[in-house]
Design a protein around this motif. Structure first.
Motif, PDB file in Angstrom:
ATOM      1  N   GLY A   1      15.587  -5.953  -2.205  1.00  0.00           N
ATOM      2  CA  GLY A   1      14.517  -5.573  -1.289  1.00  0.00           C
ATOM      3  C   GLY A   1      13.808  -4.279  -1.641  1.00  0.00           C
ATOM      4  N   PHE A   2      14.310  -3.575  -2.661  1.00  0.00           N
ATOM      5  CA  PHE A   2      13.743  -2.254  -2.938  1.00  0.00           C
ATOM      6  C   PHE A   2      12.280  -2.289  -3.366  1.00  0.00           C
ATOM      7  CE2 PHE A   2      12.819   1.164  -6.007  1.00  0.00           C
ATOM      8  CZ  PHE A   2      12.855   2.240  -5.133  1.00  0.00           C
ATOM      9  N   PRO A   3      11.852  -3.188  -4.265  1.00  0.00           N
ATOM     10  CA  PRO A   3      10.433  -3.174  -4.653  1.00  0.00           C
ATOM     11  C   PRO A   3       9.482  -3.309  -3.470  1.00  0.00           C
ATOM     12  CG  PRO A   3      11.689  -4.553  -6.155  1.00  0.00           C
ATOM     13  CD  PRO A   3      12.606  -4.205  -5.023  1.00  0.00           C
ATOM     14  N   HIS A   4       9.882  -4.096  -2.438  1.00  0.00           N
ATOM     15  CA  HIS A   4       9.026  -4.274  -1.268  1.00  0.00           C
ATOM     16  C   HIS A   4       9.045  -3.020  -0.387  1.00  0.00           C
ATOM     17  CE1 HIS A   4       8.757  -8.453  -2.422  1.00  0.00           C
ATOM     18  NE2 HIS A   4      10.073  -8.530  -2.446  1.00  0.00           N
ATOM     19  N   LEU A   5      10.219  -2.406  -0.233  1.00  0.00           N
ATOM     20  CA  LEU A   5      10.305  -1.170   0.538  1.00  0.00           C
ATOM     21  C   LEU A   5       9.521  -0.062  -0.150  1.00  0.00           C
ATOM     22  CD1 LEU A   5      11.438   0.555   2.834  1.00  0.00           C
ATOM     23  CD2 LEU A   5      13.497   0.925   1.429  1.00  0.00           C
ATOM     24  N   PHE A   6       9.669   0.046  -1.466  1.00  0.00           N
ATOM     25  CA  PHE A   6       8.949   1.039  -2.251  1.00  0.00           C
ATOM     26  C   PHE A   6       7.440   0.832  -2.095  1.00  0.00           C
ATOM     27  CE2 PHE A   6       8.573   2.966  -6.788  1.00  0.00           C
ATOM     28  CZ  PHE A   6       8.164   4.173  -6.242  1.00  0.00           C
ATOM     29  N   GLY A   7       7.014  -0.421  -2.200  1.00  0.00           N
ATOM     30  CA  GLY A   7       5.599  -0.732  -2.045  1.00  0.00           C
ATOM     31  C   GLY A   7       5.077  -0.388  -0.655  1.00  0.00           C
ATOM     32  N   ARG A   8       5.897  -0.644   0.358  1.00  0.00           N
ATOM     33  CA  ARG A   8       5.463  -0.355   1.730  1.00  0.00           C
ATOM     34  C   ARG A   8       5.306   1.145   1.953  1.00  0.00           C
ATOM     35  NH1 ARG A   8       7.206  -3.399   7.227  1.00  0.00           N
ATOM     36  NH2 ARG A   8       6.205  -1.983   8.704  1.00  0.00           N
ATOM     37  N   LEU A   9       6.243   1.929   1.442  1.00  0.00           N
ATOM     38  CA  LEU A   9       6.147   3.386   1.583  1.00  0.00           C
ATOM     39  C   LEU A   9       4.891   3.923   0.915  1.00  0.00           C
ATOM     40  CD1 LEU A   9       9.856   4.486   1.029  1.00  0.00           C
ATOM     41  CD2 LEU A   9       8.515   4.716   3.132  1.00  0.00           C
ATOM     42  N   VAL A  10       4.568   3.394  -0.265  1.00  0.00           N
ATOM     43  CA  VAL A  10       3.372   3.839  -0.973  1.00  0.00           C
ATOM     44  C   VAL A  10       2.116   3.384  -0.235  1.00  0.00           C
ATOM     45  CG1 VAL A  10       2.023   3.531  -3.095  1.00  0.00           C
ATOM     46  CG2 VAL A  10       4.489   3.964  -3.232  1.00  0.00           C
ATOM     47  N   ALA A  11       2.095   2.125   0.224  1.00  0.00           N
ATOM     48  CA  ALA A  11       0.877   1.536   0.783  1.00  0.00           C
ATOM     49  C   ALA A  11       0.525   2.062   2.170  1.00  0.00           C
ATOM     50  CB  ALA A  11       1.025   0.017   0.840  1.00  0.00           C
ATOM     51  N   PHE A  12       1.529   2.482   2.945  1.00  0.00           N
ATOM     52  CA  PHE A  12       1.261   2.923   4.318  1.00  0.00           C
ATOM     53  C   PHE A  12       1.559   4.399   4.551  1.00  0.00           C
ATOM     54  CE2 PHE A  12       1.750  -1.669   5.013  1.00  0.00           C
ATOM     55  CZ  PHE A  12       0.579  -1.913   5.721  1.00  0.00           C
ATOM     56  N   GLY A  13       2.320   5.010   3.666  1.00  0.00           N
ATOM     57  CA  GLY A  13       2.690   6.394   3.891  1.00  0.00           C
ATOM     58  C   GLY A  13       3.763   6.512   4.951  1.00  0.00           C
ATOM     59  N   LEU A  14       4.108   7.755   5.262  1.00  0.00           N
ATOM     60  CA  LEU A  14       5.206   8.010   6.186  1.00  0.00           C
ATOM     61  C   LEU A  14       4.772   7.966   7.642  1.00  0.00           C
ATOM     62  CD1 LEU A  14       6.906  10.908   4.201  1.00  0.00           C
ATOM     63  CD2 LEU A  14       7.712   8.556   4.423  1.00  0.00           C
ATOM     64  N   ARG A  15       3.473   8.197   7.896  1.00  0.00           N
ATOM     65  CA  ARG A  15       2.992   8.139   9.277  1.00  0.00           C
ATOM     66  C   ARG A  15       1.565   7.614   9.280  1.00  0.00           C
ATOM     67  NH1 ARG A  15       4.021  12.825  13.795  1.00  0.00           N
ATOM     68  NH2 ARG A  15       4.296  11.345  15.496  1.00  0.00           N
ATOM     69  N   PRO A  16       1.394   6.312   9.138  1.00  0.00           N
ATOM     70  CA  PRO A  16       0.032   5.759   9.148  1.00  0.00           C
ATOM     71  C   PRO A  16      -0.619   5.953  10.512  1.00  0.00           C
ATOM     72  CG  PRO A  16       1.670   3.998   9.198  1.00  0.00           C
ATOM     73  CD  PRO A  16       2.419   5.280   8.974  1.00  0.00           C
ATOM     74  N   GLU A  17      -1.931   6.160  10.481  1.00  0.00           N
ATOM     75  CA  GLU A  17      -2.684   6.388  11.712  1.00  0.00           C
ATOM     76  C   GLU A  17      -3.586   5.188  11.985  1.00  0.00           C
ATOM     77  OE1 GLU A  17      -2.179   8.934  13.576  1.00  0.00           O
ATOM     78  OE2 GLU A  17      -1.223  10.422  12.263  1.00  0.00           O
ATOM     79  N   ARG A  18      -3.678   4.832  13.263  1.00  0.00           N
ATOM     80  CA  ARG A  18      -4.548   3.735  13.671  1.00  0.00           C
ATOM     81  C   ARG A  18      -5.498   4.212  14.759  1.00  0.00           C
ATOM     82  NH1 ARG A  18      -3.637  -1.323  12.374  1.00  0.00           N
ATOM     83  NH2 ARG A  18      -4.451  -2.116  14.355  1.00  0.00           N
ATOM     84  N   LEU A  19      -6.584   3.475  14.925  1.00  0.00           N
ATOM     85  CA  LEU A  19      -7.546   3.793  15.968  1.00  0.00           C
ATOM     86  C   LEU A  19      -7.000   3.282  17.294  1.00  0.00           C
ATOM     87  CD1 LEU A  19     -10.916   2.873  14.252  1.00  0.00           C
ATOM     88  CD2 LEU A  19      -9.722   5.050  14.296  1.00  0.00           C
ATOM     89  N   THR A  20      -6.586   4.191  18.135  1.00  0.00           N
ATOM     90  CA  THR A  20      -6.050   3.822  19.438  1.00  0.00           C
ATOM     91  C   THR A  20      -6.655   4.728  20.490  1.00  0.00           C
ATOM     92  OG1 THR A  20      -4.169   5.325  19.151  1.00  0.00           O
ATOM     93  CG2 THR A  20      -3.842   3.027  18.499  1.00  0.00           C
TER      94      THR A  20
END
Length: 416
Positions: free
Chosen positions: A388-407
């Motif tokens: 599962g590491f490649p997917h976890l690694f990819g998720r950390l890179v793609a979203f960062g540690l605190r992604p922000e959304r319009l709320t």
């Protein structure tokens, strides 16, 4: 156009990069009168960061700009391989949540033009290009606007606002005028950007190669490669000496398919970028806020810079919008933005520094033979065997540690 007809607005943003343009767009769509001042006449700077991650792609969807962005010329990557002398580590984006199972590499000038066009459709947005901030206006100890030079006419103008947001990069004029000094971390490398023509038979995807004889990133630009060659700190002139012979040899060694084009490389087309990682202890002063590289310069490692800066902009708009609508932004409001964005910045910079120490610095060698083979660093060497590491690694890179959304108050802004 290098000036704005108005003399007062609710917010002035200095710097027309990704953070400044996104913040201007968000505030304008919320009905806030906002001006973005960009000191250059256009967005056409070659070698700006251009890695747009899934966090930003999702934001563009929320803003109704996803389809327009998808039509821009770009290279989409569903997986990235970091190749070392003894193997590779994969960043896998194919299982990301949401609509985008990829990252996009797009020329930043195209991205900024898209944002500018979208923002300009809103009457409360004002953009002045070739407009350089020269001084700050203060009232009772608070920043209350800027003075800027219209470089088209040579005239100086005053623009008053209860909030000035500095998104003007790692060499921020506003930061200097405020007397704020960032805390710098050691960066062992700089970077040379080189255009290399593409040829039939070349690979399609982005290449990340780290070796005992150097580090190289190759981005597919269609008819050419944008090559980023890592070099030792302060060695740009030496690397380009002797008709850039070392540059030619190193690129050919790390990307052998380019060897037949190295003779045509023009040393005058090699651009140098000084890599730095730094961070302000305090991102604000009364009446002013600094975001993106103005508050925290990032290394190019993992291409997080644009996306982290845009997340700063989203948090800034969401947190400060009520105060901007009241017409008064307090120090407490500004401190809230820093508290929201500080810890993901600190941890991301820490990860970048560890990467520099473990394999970037080790891979920089101005000789032709290099040293011992550069092995995959721990803990990546162990973790890569976990399925599962490649997917976890990819998720950390793609979203960062605190992604922000319009709320909250920004939620209605998802129209085109």
């Amino acid at each position: 156009m290098g000036s704005i007809a108005r003399t007062s607005l609710s917010c002035v943003v200095t710097g027309g990069g990704p953070a400044g343009m996104v913040l201007g767009l968000l505030l304008a769509r919320s009905g806030v009168e906002v001006a973005v001042l960009e000191k250059y006449p256009d967005f056409l700077r070659d070698f700006r960061g251009d890695t747009v991650h899934a966090s930003t792609l999702g934001l563009l969807d929320q803003l109704g700009l996803g389809e327009r962005f998808a039509r821009l010329p770009q290279q989409r990557e569903r997986r990235l391989l970091m190749r070392f002398d003894d193997g590779a580590v994969t960043e896998d984006f194919t299982r990301l949540p949401g609509r985008h199972q990829h990252i996009a590499l797009v020329p930043q000038w195209d991205f900024l033009n898209l944002l500018a066009e979208a923002a300009s459709a809103t009457p409360s947005f004002h953009l002045a290009q070739n407009a350089e901030v020269t001084d700050l206006i203060t009232t009772a100890g608070r920043v209350s606007g800027v003075r800027y030079l219209d470089k088209d006419t040579g005239e100086t103008h005053r623009l008053h606002a209860p909030l000035v947001v500095a998104a003007d990069g790692r060499h921020s004029t506003v930061r200097r005028l405020l007397g704020l000094r960032p805390r710098a971390a050691t960066a062992p490398h700089d970077c040379l950007y080189v255009r290399v023509p593409r040829a039939e038979g070349d690979p399609d995807g982005t290449m990340l190669r780290f070796s005992s004889s150097g580090g190289l990133i190759m981005i597919n630009r269609g008819d050419y490669w944008q090559a980023a060659l890592l070099i030792g700190k302060g060695t740009a002139d030496a690397a380009r000496a002797d008709d850039a012979a070392w540059v030619r040899r190193t690129i050919a060694r790390l990307a052998p398919y380019t060897e037949d084009r190295m003779a045509a490389l023009d040393p005058r087309d090699i651009a140098a970028l000084q890599i730095r990682i730094d961070r302000l202890d305090r991102w604000w002063a009364p009446g002013a806020l600094l975001i993106g590289d103005a508050a925290h310069a990032m290394s190019p490692i993992a291409g997080v810079g644009i996306n982290l800066a845009i997340q700063d902009a989203v948090a800034t708009a969401r947190i400060l919008l009520p105060a901007l609508r009241r017409g008064h932004v307090t120090d407490r409001d500004l401190a809230r933005v820093q508290r929201r964005r500080q810890w993901p910045t600190v941890l991301t910079q820490l990860a970048q520094r560890r990467a520099q120490e473990s394999f970037v610095a080790a891979g920089i060698n101005a000789g032709d033979t290099g040293g011992a083979p550069l092995r995959i660093p721990q803990p990546l060497r162990t973790l890569r065997h976990w399925r599962g590491f490649p997917h976890l690694f990819g998720r950390l890179v793609a979203f960062g540690l605190r992604p922000e959304r319009l709320t909250g108050p920004l939620e209605p802004l998802s129209h085109a």
